[in-house]
Design a protein around this motif. Structure first.
Motif, PDB file in Angstrom:
ATOM      1  N   SER A   1       0.790  -1.083  -0.063  1.00 23.85           N
ATOM      2  CA  SER A   1      -0.105  -0.011  -0.017  1.00 23.85           C
ATOM      3  C   SER A   1       1.125   1.252   0.124  1.00 23.85           C
ATOM      4  O   SER A   1       1.992   1.167  -0.160  1.00 23.85           O
ATOM      5  CB  SER A   1      -0.926  -0.035   1.472  1.00 23.85           C
ATOM      6  N   GLY A   2       0.153   2.409   0.465  1.00 25.03           N
ATOM      7  CA  GLY A   2       0.998   3.758   0.264  1.00 25.03           C
ATOM      8  C   GLY A   2       2.126   3.643   1.292  1.00 25.03           C
ATOM      9  O   GLY A   2       3.067   4.273   1.369  1.00 25.03           O
ATOM     10  N   GLY A   3       1.695   3.056   2.630  1.00 30.34           N
ATOM     11  CA  GLY A   3       2.480   2.905   3.550  1.00 30.34           C
ATOM     12  C   GLY A   3       3.399   1.636   4.102  1.00 30.34           C
ATOM     13  O   GLY A   3       4.159   1.763   4.977  1.00 30.34           O
TER      14      GLY A   3
ATOM     15  N   PHE B   1       5.520   4.430  -6.221  1.00 29.31           N
ATOM     16  CA  PHE B   1       4.732   4.900  -7.366  1.00 29.31           C
ATOM     17  C   PHE B   1       4.102   6.304  -7.302  1.00 29.31           C
ATOM     18  O   PHE B   1       4.308   7.034  -8.308  1.00 29.31           O
ATOM     19  CB  PHE B   1       3.435   4.031  -7.338  1.00 29.31           C
ATOM     20  N   ASP B   2       3.857   6.764  -6.144  1.00 30.32           N
ATOM     21  CA  ASP B   2       3.470   8.018  -6.059  1.00 30.32           C
ATOM     22  C   ASP B   2       4.557   9.182  -6.294  1.00 30.32           C
ATOM     23  O   ASP B   2       4.134  10.124  -6.939  1.00 30.32           O
ATOM     24  CB  ASP B   2       2.767   8.370  -4.783  1.00 30.32           C
ATOM     25  N   LYS B   3       5.802   8.818  -5.863  1.00 33.62           N
ATOM     26  CA  LYS B   3       6.853   9.817  -6.187  1.00 33.62           C
ATOM     27  C   LYS B   3       7.442   9.659  -7.460  1.00 33.62           C
ATOM     28  O   LYS B   3       7.548  10.743  -8.040  1.00 33.62           O
ATOM     29  CB  LYS B   3       8.088   9.445  -4.981  1.00 33.62           C
TER      30      LYS B   3
ATOM     31  N   ALA C   1      -4.265  -3.097  -6.610  1.00 30.03           N
ATOM     32  CA  ALA C   1      -5.129  -2.763  -7.883  1.00 30.03           C
ATOM     33  C   ALA C   1      -4.198  -2.754  -9.158  1.00 30.03           C
ATOM     34  O   ALA C   1      -4.954  -2.534 -10.094  1.00 30.03           O
ATOM     35  CB  ALA C   1      -5.750  -1.337  -7.570  1.00 30.03           C
ATOM     36  N   ASN C   2      -3.003  -2.739  -8.944  1.00 29.09           N
ATOM     37  CA  ASN C   2      -2.070  -2.545 -10.244  1.00 29.09           C
ATOM     38  C   ASN C   2      -2.428  -3.443 -11.222  1.00 29.09           C
ATOM     39  O   ASN C   2      -2.248  -4.736 -10.649  1.00 29.09           O
ATOM     40  CB  ASN C   2      -0.707  -2.256  -9.497  1.00 29.09           C
ATOM     41  N   ARG C   3      -2.448  -3.234 -12.130  1.00 33.37           N
ATOM     42  CA  ARG C   3      -2.868  -4.171 -13.519  1.00 33.37           C
ATOM     43  C   ARG C   3      -1.715  -5.143 -13.667  1.00 33.37           C
ATOM     44  O   ARG C   3      -1.924  -6.476 -13.743  1.00 33.37           O
ATOM     45  CB  ARG C   3      -3.129  -3.490 -14.746  1.00 33.37           C
TER      46      ARG C   3
HETATM   47  O1  KG4 Z   1      -4.166   0.880   0.692  1.00 37.47           O
HETATM   48  P1  KG4 Z   1      -4.035   2.274   0.404  1.00 37.47           P
HETATM   49  O2  KG4 Z   1      -5.286   2.858  -0.148  1.00 37.47           O
HETATM   50  O3  KG4 Z   1      -3.663   3.250   1.539  1.00 37.47           O
HETATM   51  C1  KG4 Z   1      -2.620   3.091   2.498  1.00 37.47           C
HETATM   52  O4  KG4 Z   1      -2.735   2.087   3.260  1.00 37.47           O
HETATM   53  O5  KG4 Z   1      -1.631   3.519   2.068  1.00 37.47           O
HETATM   54  O6  KG4 Z   1      -3.016   2.416  -0.755  1.00 37.47           O
HETATM   55  C2  KG4 Z   1      -3.009   3.800  -1.331  1.00 37.47           C
HETATM   56  C3  KG4 Z   1      -1.513   3.603  -2.213  1.00 37.47           C
HETATM   57  C4  KG4 Z   1      -1.352   4.972  -3.094  1.00 37.47           C
HETATM   58  O7  KG4 Z   1       0.138   4.725  -2.876  1.00 37.47           O
HETATM   59  C5  KG4 Z   1      -1.940   4.609  -4.292  1.00 37.47           C
HETATM   60  O8  KG4 Z   1      -0.919   5.404  -5.323  1.00 37.47           O
HETATM   61  C6  KG4 Z   1      -1.434   3.181  -4.487  1.00 37.47           C
HETATM   62  O9  KG4 Z   1      -1.828   2.571  -3.232  1.00 37.47           O
HETATM   63  N1  KG4 Z   1      -2.440   2.543  -5.783  1.00 37.47           N
HETATM   64  C7  KG4 Z   1      -1.767   2.235  -6.761  1.00 37.47           C
HETATM   65  C8  KG4 Z   1      -2.695   1.630  -7.550  1.00 37.47           C
HETATM   66  N2  KG4 Z   1      -3.942   2.004  -6.889  1.00 37.47           N
HETATM   67  C9  KG4 Z   1      -3.620   2.618  -5.740  1.00 37.47           C
HETATM   68  N3  KG4 Z   1      -0.423   1.999  -7.112  1.00 37.47           N
HETATM   69  C10 KG4 Z   1      -0.195   1.270  -8.517  1.00 37.47           C
HETATM   70  N4  KG4 Z   1      -1.102   0.826  -9.161  1.00 37.47           N
HETATM   71  C11 KG4 Z   1      -2.577   1.158  -8.999  1.00 37.47           C
HETATM   72  N5  KG4 Z   1      -3.579   0.790  -9.848  1.00 37.47           N
END
Ligand code: KG4
Ligand code: ZN
Length: 359
Positions: free
Chosen positions: A155-157, A185-187, A297-299
């Motif tokens: 995830s993001g963290g 990914f975000d950076k 969710a990444n394809r």
């Molecule tokens: O699980 P989440 O909603 O929140 C946390 O617990 O961090 O994850 C959010 C993270 C973000 O960094 C977002 O950019 C990433 O998941 N994310 C993806 C995709 N959908 C969400 N990263 C890559 N590909 C995706 N399709």
């Protein structure tokens, strides 16, 4: 009788009940989300109020803005979750809330809201680990999934490889030494000028690009099954800056595809190595592998996981796309299994921003 005594007595009665319905709240980051979940498996409602619009302007989550927005949205989102489930608060058996990890102010808003509701309604309250919530999203998508299984939580963290030995019982196998996969990914997306949150945007752009256009270095880690994404991110930023300095136009789709390929390859190679090593110890027993967290969710990650599991003869589980990112239903699912083990919280429960899945 004190609140906790009442809650304990009610929890004991719940164990005999055929249907246990939990109202859950998630406020650890930038989504205010509430849900009603039955027996940890059936979603009766799942309402997600995203704050992305509020944070987009700043290119990331602003903690103070997030806390304030949660405070304003909590009641409304909870009311909507009850309404959509066709239930009144009195009909709910227990309450649940994310207690960590996450942004402290954001978590506190949710924890205080649910403590107040639990006290006023005299209902048992469960404090849930957000990472456990992500793992549990798989129980909602797959009624047949039971532990044990190996889970990649990205995830993001967080970027964790965990063995889910039983409900609520985890063994940490590997984790990131620096950036989480979603953060990387975000950076990378930000360097390409894509708006926040960049993960889904880079994913969409990458579908149009050539993943072999740019060669990025393979991360090095101290632990065999650990991750590291900061070197990869720096190499990517340097590549982009190099192109800009030479005045060349940025082939954004190729850059996105190359970065996504590097991250997914790294994530899946380590997971495959664990599965191979387990096969030797598990005596060839059928194994299961699950993805969890926003990045699931990444394809390409989903495609890579499918190919890896086919190769290894392992059963693959992935949450449906809306359950990959933060939501309330995953918290309600994790809470059910905790509640059934008597894991209720007192009114002294606090937010734990650095809460770990495994100590
Ligand atoms: O699980 P989440 O909603 O929140 C946390 O617990 O961090 O994850 C959010 C993270 C973000 O960094 C977002 O950019 C990433 O998941 N994310 C993806 C995709 N959908 C969400 N990263 C890559 N590909 C995706 N399709
Ligand atoms: Zn999350």
């Amino acid at each position: 009788m004190t609140y906790l005594e009442t809650a304990r007595r009610k929890t004991e009665e719940l164990a005999k009940q055929e249907k246990v319905r939990i109202l859950s709240l998630e406020t650890s980051c930038d989504e205010t989300a509430a849900a009603v979940v039955e027996n940890g498996r059936v979603i009766l409602s799942n309402v997600v109020f995203s704050q992305i619009d509020l944070h987009e302007l700043y290119g990331g989550v602003v903690p103070e803005i997030a806390s304030r927005a949660h405070m304003e949205a909590c009641d409304r989102v909870i009311d909507q979750a009850l309404r959509e489930a066709g239930m009144k608060l009195e009909e709910i058996d227990a309450l649940a809330v994310t207690k960590g990890p996450g942004l402290v102010g954001a978590l506190l808003t949710g924890v205080n809201c649910m403590k107040g509701l639990a006290f006023a309604a005299g209902k048992p309250l469960v404090g849930v680990n957000h990472i456990e919530g992500h793992v549990s999203a798989n129980y909602l998508s797959h009624p047949d999934l039971e532990p044990p299984f190996l889970c990649l939580v990205v995830s993001g963290g967080h970027s964790h490889l965990v063995e889910v030995e039983d409900y609520g019982v985890y063994r940490l196998i590997g984790q990131t030494a620096d950036d989480a996969a979603g953060e990387a990914f975000d950076k990378a997306a930000r360097v390409l000028g894509l708006p926040y949150p960049g993960g889904p945007r880079i994913d969409a752009l990458a579908e149009e690009g050539n993943p072999e256009a740019f060669v990025l270095p393979k991360p090095k880690t101290a632990g065999k099954y650990d991750y590291s994404f900061s070197g990869l991110k720096t190499a990517f930023i340097n590549t982009v800056h190099g192109l800009e300095q030479r005045g060349e136009p940025l082939p954004k789709a190729d850059l996105a595809a190359s970065f996504r390929r590097a991250v997914c390859t790294e994530l899946m190679e380590k997971a495959e190595a664990v599965i191979r090593s387990r096969r030797q110890t598990a005596g060839g027993k059928e194994q299961a592998f699950a993805l969890a967290g926003g990045v699931s969710a990444n394809r390409e990650l989903r495609r890579t996981a499918e190919a890896m599991c086919r190769r290894q003869g392992v059963k693959l589980f992935m949450p449906v796309i809306p359950l990959c990112t933060d939501n309330g239903a995953m918290i309600g699912s994790a809470a059910y299994y905790r509640l059934m083990r008597g894991g209720i919280a007192g009114l002294n429960m606090n937010a734990e921003p650095a809460l770990r899945l495994v100590n």
